[in-house]
Design a protein around this motif. Structure first.
Motif, PDB file in Angstrom:
ATOM      1  N   ARG A 118       0.816  -1.212   0.000  1.00 33.19           N
ATOM      2  CA  ARG A 118       0.000   0.000   0.000  1.00 33.19           C
ATOM      3  C   ARG A 118       0.850   1.262   0.000  1.00 33.19           C
ATOM      4  N   ALA A 119       2.034   1.174   0.581  1.00 30.60           N
ATOM      5  CA  ALA A 119       2.925   2.333   0.720  1.00 30.60           C
ATOM      6  C   ALA A 119       4.347   1.801   0.836  1.00 30.60           C
ATOM      7  N   PRO A 120       5.361   2.673   0.745  1.00 34.57           N
ATOM      8  CA  PRO A 120       6.742   2.194   0.832  1.00 34.57           C
ATOM      9  C   PRO A 120       7.011   1.475   2.152  1.00 34.57           C
ATOM     10  N   ALA A 121       7.806   0.419   2.103  1.00 35.50           N
ATOM     11  CA  ALA A 121       8.233  -0.305   3.306  1.00 35.50           C
ATOM     12  C   ALA A 121       9.619   0.199   3.671  1.00 35.50           C
ATOM     13  N   SER A 122       9.688   0.993   4.696  1.00 35.84           N
ATOM     14  CA  SER A 122      10.971   1.565   5.098  1.00 35.84           C
ATOM     15  C   SER A 122      11.066   1.576   6.619  1.00 35.84           C
ATOM     16  N   PRO A 123      12.162   0.997   7.169  1.00 32.40           N
ATOM     17  CA  PRO A 123      13.246   0.305   6.454  1.00 32.40           C
ATOM     18  C   PRO A 123      12.766  -1.002   5.850  1.00 32.40           C
ATOM     19  N   GLY A 124      13.626  -1.627   5.020  1.00 34.16           N
ATOM     20  CA  GLY A 124      13.219  -2.829   4.296  1.00 34.16           C
ATOM     21  C   GLY A 124      13.202  -4.068   5.152  1.00 34.16           C
ATOM     22  N   SER A 125      12.507  -4.025   6.269  1.00 34.73           N
ATOM     23  CA  SER A 125      12.370  -5.160   7.180  1.00 34.73           C
ATOM     24  C   SER A 125      11.190  -6.012   6.757  1.00 34.73           C
ATOM     25  N   ILE A 126      11.247  -7.313   7.044  1.00 34.60           N
ATOM     26  CA  ILE A 126      10.101  -8.170   6.759  1.00 34.60           C
ATOM     27  C   ILE A 126       8.875  -7.683   7.519  1.00 34.60           C
ATOM     28  N   LEU A 127       9.083  -7.100   8.699  1.00 39.28           N
ATOM     29  CA  LEU A 127       7.962  -6.576   9.481  1.00 39.28           C
ATOM     30  C   LEU A 127       7.327  -5.380   8.779  1.00 39.28           C
ATOM     31  N   ALA A 128       8.158  -4.473   8.250  1.00 37.77           N
ATOM     32  CA  ALA A 128       7.632  -3.303   7.532  1.00 37.77           C
ATOM     33  C   ALA A 128       6.943  -3.729   6.243  1.00 37.77           C
ATOM     34  N   VAL A 129       7.514  -4.719   5.549  1.00 41.10           N
ATOM     35  CA  VAL A 129       6.910  -5.209   4.312  1.00 41.10           C
ATOM     36  C   VAL A 129       5.523  -5.791   4.583  1.00 41.10           C
ATOM     37  N   LEU A 130       5.423  -6.636   5.611  1.00 44.72           N
ATOM     38  CA  LEU A 130       4.126  -7.247   5.927  1.00 44.72           C
ATOM     39  C   LEU A 130       3.123  -6.204   6.417  1.00 44.72           C
ATOM     40  N   ALA A 131       3.608  -5.200   7.135  1.00 43.67           N
ATOM     41  CA  ALA A 131       2.702  -4.160   7.638  1.00 43.67           C
ATOM     42  C   ALA A 131       2.083  -3.361   6.497  1.00 43.67           C
ATOM     43  N   GLN A 132       2.803  -3.224   5.373  1.00 48.86           N
ATOM     44  CA  GLN A 132       2.301  -2.434   4.250  1.00 48.86           C
ATOM     45  C   GLN A 132       1.693  -3.291   3.148  1.00 48.86           C
ATOM     46  N   THR A 133       1.643  -4.603   3.338  1.00 48.24           N
ATOM     47  CA  THR A 133       1.096  -5.484   2.307  1.00 48.24           C
ATOM     48  C   THR A 133      -0.405  -5.266   2.153  1.00 48.24           C
ATOM     49  N   ALA A 134      -0.841  -5.152   0.907  1.00 47.76           N
ATOM     50  CA  ALA A 134      -2.276  -4.989   0.634  1.00 47.76           C
ATOM     51  C   ALA A 134      -3.030  -6.239   1.079  1.00 47.76           C
ATOM     52  N   SER A 135      -4.292  -6.078   1.406  1.00 49.30           N
ATOM     53  CA  SER A 135      -5.078  -7.162   1.999  1.00 49.30           C
ATOM     54  C   SER A 135      -5.183  -8.393   1.105  1.00 49.30           C
ATOM     55  N   ASP A 136      -5.085  -8.205  -0.215  1.00 52.11           N
ATOM     56  CA  ASP A 136      -5.201  -9.338  -1.134  1.00 52.11           C
ATOM     57  C   ASP A 136      -3.843  -9.860  -1.611  1.00 52.11           C
ATOM     58  N   SER A 137      -2.763  -9.424  -0.946  1.00 48.07           N
ATOM     59  CA  SER A 137      -1.428  -9.710  -1.480  1.00 48.07           C
ATOM     60  C   SER A 137      -0.514 -10.482  -0.532  1.00 48.07           C
ATOM     61  N   TYR A 138      -1.027 -10.930   0.597  1.00 47.95           N
ATOM     62  CA  TYR A 138      -0.142 -11.576   1.579  1.00 47.95           C
ATOM     63  C   TYR A 138       0.528 -12.828   1.019  1.00 47.95           C
ATOM     64  N   LEU A 139      -0.226 -13.673   0.317  1.00 50.08           N
ATOM     65  CA  LEU A 139       0.356 -14.894  -0.222  1.00 50.08           C
ATOM     66  C   LEU A 139       1.473 -14.571  -1.206  1.00 50.08           C
ATOM     67  N   GLY A 140       1.199 -13.670  -2.141  1.00 51.33           N
ATOM     68  CA  GLY A 140       2.207 -13.320  -3.128  1.00 51.33           C
ATOM     69  C   GLY A 140       3.436 -12.683  -2.520  1.00 51.33           C
TER      70      GLY A 140
END
Length: 672
Positions: free
Chosen positions: A320-342
């Motif tokens: 949904r928005a930039p993941a910064s810093p590039g942590s797996i936690l930040a990436v998952l926090a910004q993942t769109a609701s239909d995109s977790y699997l991908g």
């Protein structure tokens, strides 16, 4: 020979220029990432397709992305060029670009035939990154034209109207001239990205992005292209794959996992800790030395990066928005609701592919690596820092953890610009740690960088000064710290001293017992007067700016007869070079080494600001101004360091209800 050197310098200059440009863009974007995160949360929750649809709250989404975020970026860019004044003019100029773009879009849509798809808004992130710094630069140059020429009493009038008129002119210019250019540029870049996606070529961008990351050239791509396009796409579709091209932590994880299992020497020993920092902490730069150690590993991270991008394309995944810093936690926090699997699969598969390719490369050279007499990892860390163009605490930690000194460490020197303040306090803190560890025969001193003796075994500096120190002490082990007060690197230094002692055999007897854990200079305090008196201690209930605090410190020292009026300029020059923030809410401003002539006597000023001072981004409560003649103030600084290294003592100092009580708690500084 001359031609080759010129080409090398030209390439290096081009690389540095790209790094500086990227760092400047990053400097505008990164402080505003929290606003992007807030916008992402509001979008995820309250739009019609969100988790908690709310039409009223969803009305925040459009204004935030279209007005708030570009203006915040513009103000940050303007502030970087010319502080608050630049921020205001930059924001006014950016508003002209935003309005100009909206007018162009509205005119275009008005001419469309009925039923045709209307053109959407263009979010002016690139316009903000241009007009913010440009507006600040213009007003800065205008101010120089009449600096010192305005009659007393008219300064505020001129300042207000000049900034307002400059903002007005720039807003008009942005409306008519820059807005059409930015709209066209965004259209071209958007078309190029859509073509890469439609032709399934987007994974090939990893051929550029992954090596660019390792050589610190990625910021220009990430913040200059991917973030603006990604935000526009996310505003329209609720997500964007572009946010994952650079932020995917999978390739770094794969490289570090391969070193953890198949690496040798220092690289293998440090890889598990680096893996945790990279994957959870999001600090990608920590895996770059491992790749540079074996450049063939660039193939591994490119393959992993392309796998991650391809996976996200297959699953139509995005953030949904930039993941910064590039942590797996930040990436998952910004993942769109239909995109977790991908998204999760993209991280897992990119890590797996990188690990597989890297393992083959490491195993193919394992026998040669085991037979090598030298470990090349420290050299790779140094090369990574050189590529970055400045020191990094994370990379310095790797250096401190892996550097194997060729000689026993008996001579440690803290170095700063002037050698009178922060280095003296840092030396005191480390000296106490070494003594507590039961280590003998180690001299810990402090000096100005210009006065480094050339025979130090280990040199500790603030990050911004490390390169200068290396030039003076090329044979020494160098450790960079963020602050001198409670730097975690001190524990690494103690361990390094123990290691050198064990390798070279027994404690040193070379240093005299009077120097063991002590200072090799004369630190006697003058007996004719006190260096800190009640008139030099102040408590303020409110806050102050950093410059106000510097001015007050210089005024107190001047009133004490310790410095001339030139000392304030020297204190400002020192802060421009490197911050005097020490940690534990303490700053110790002092002049540069060139300001010795402005110091007439040794003295301290102590000011407590209960409302705090923003000291180069750090919160400071205590500002201790320093003026020192020779070395007579060093013992005082050692005592202050001992006080402020203890958080319970800092709490007592903060609770002091009067200047008299505060002086009493600090009374040890006047006892020789």
């Amino acid at each position: 020979m001359t031609t080759v050197s010129a080409e090398t310098n030209e390439k290096g200059g081009a690389r540095v220029a790209v790094q500086k440009f990227g760092s400047f863009l990053s400097g505008m974007i990164m402080p505003n990432i929290p606003a992007l995160i807030a916008w992402g949360i509001i979008t995820a929750l309250f739009i019609e397709a969100g988790f908690l649809p709310n039409e009223a709250l969803a009305s925040l989404v459009g204004p935030m992305i279209h007005y708030l975020l570009p203006l915040l970026i513009a103000m940050q860019g303007g502030r970087m060029v010319y502080e608050t004044r630049g921020a205001v003019v930059g924001a006014i100029a950016t508003m002209g670009v935003i309005a100009g773009s909206d007018w162009i879009v509205a005119q275009f849509n008005a001419g469309l035939p009925e039923g045709a798809d209307a053109l959407g808004e263009v979010h002016m992130f690139i316009g903000a990154m241009i007009m913010g710094p440009l507006g600040a630069y213009v007003i800065k140059q205008l101010d120089k034209l009449w600096e010192g020429k305005i009659k007393s009493g008219f300064e505020m009038l001129v300042n207000m109207f000049s900034a307002g008129i400059a903002g007005f002119v720039l807003a008009i210019a942005g409306f008519y001239w820059l807005a059409p250019v930015i709209n066209a540029l965004m259209d071209v870049m958007g078309t190029a990205v859509r073509w890469l996606i439609d032709t399934n070529l987007l994974p090939l961008t990893s051929i550029i992005i992954e090596p660019a990351k390792v050589f610190f050239l990625n910021n220009a791509i990430n913040h200059g292209v991917l973030t603006p396009l990604g935000v526009t796409e996310a505003a329209e579709n609720g997500k964007s794959i572009l946010f994952l091209l650079e932020a995917n932590p999978g390739p770094g994880f794969g490289v570090l996992l391969a070193f953890t299992i198949f690496g040798v020497g220092a690289a293998k020993a440090t890889a598990p800790g680096a893996l945790l920092i990279q994957f959870i902490g999001g600090i990608h730069e920590i895996y770059f030395p491992y790749v540079l150690m074996k450049p063939a590993l660039l193939l591994a991270v490119i393959a992993g990066g392309a796998t991650g991008v391809g996976t996200n394309m297959v699953f139509d995944a995005g953030l949904r928005a930039p993941a910064s810093p590039g942590s797996i936690l930040a990436v998952l926090a910004q993942t769109a609701s239909d995109s977790y699997l991908g998204v999760i699969l993209s991280v897992v598969l990119s890590a797996a592919v990188t690990f597989a390719v890297a393992s083959v490369i490491l195993l193919s050279s394992r026998r040669r690596d085991l037979a090598a007499t030298e470990d090349s990892f420290s050299e790779a860390v140094a090369k990574t820092e050189a590529n970055k163009g400045k020191s990094s605490s994370h990379l310095s930690n790797l250096s401190a953890a892996t550097a194997v000194p060729a000689q026993k460490i008996t001579n440690i020197v803290f170095a700063c610009d002037a050698g009178m303040g922060s280095s003296a306090m840092g030396a005191s803190v480390l000296r106490k740690k070494i003594t507590s560890a039961g280590i003998e025969g180690v001299s810990v001193t402090n000096k100005a960088i210009a006065a480094l003796p050339g025979n130090a075994d280990l040199v500790i500096t603030q990050q911004q000064l490390t390169d200068r120190a290396k030039a003076k002490e090329p044979q020494a082990v160098h450790v960079s710290v963020d602050s001198f007060m409670n730097a975690p690197e001190y524990d690494d230094v103690v361990a390094l001293v123990r290691e050198s002692e064990a390798q070279q055999g027994g404690p040193s007897s070379g240093a005299g017992s009077d120097q063991a854990g002590g200072v090799a200079t004369d630190t006697r305090v003058r007996s004719d007067s006190q260096i800190l008196t009640l008139s030099q201690v102040r408590i303020h209930a409110g806050s102050a700016s950093q410059d106000q605090a510097l001015t007050e410190a210089a005024e107190i020292l001047g009133s004490a007869g310790a410095v001339t009026e030139d000392y304030l300029a020297a204190m400002r020059d020192r802060e421009a070079t490197v911050s005097t923030y020490m940690g534990n809410e303490l700053a110790i401003p002092h002049g540069t080494n060139d300001a010795k002539s402005a110091v007439k006597a040794s003295a301290l000023s102590v000011t407590r600001y209960d409302g705090g001072v923003d000291w180069s981004g750090e919160k400071v409560t205590f500002v201790i101004g320093i003026a020192g003649v020779g070395d007579e103030h060093l013992e005082i600084l050692a005592k202050i360091a001992e006080l402020f290294a203890d958080e319970s003592e800092v709490a007592r100092l903060k609770q002091a209800s009067s200047e008299e009580e505060l002086l009493r708690l600090l009374s040890a500084v006047n006892k020789g």
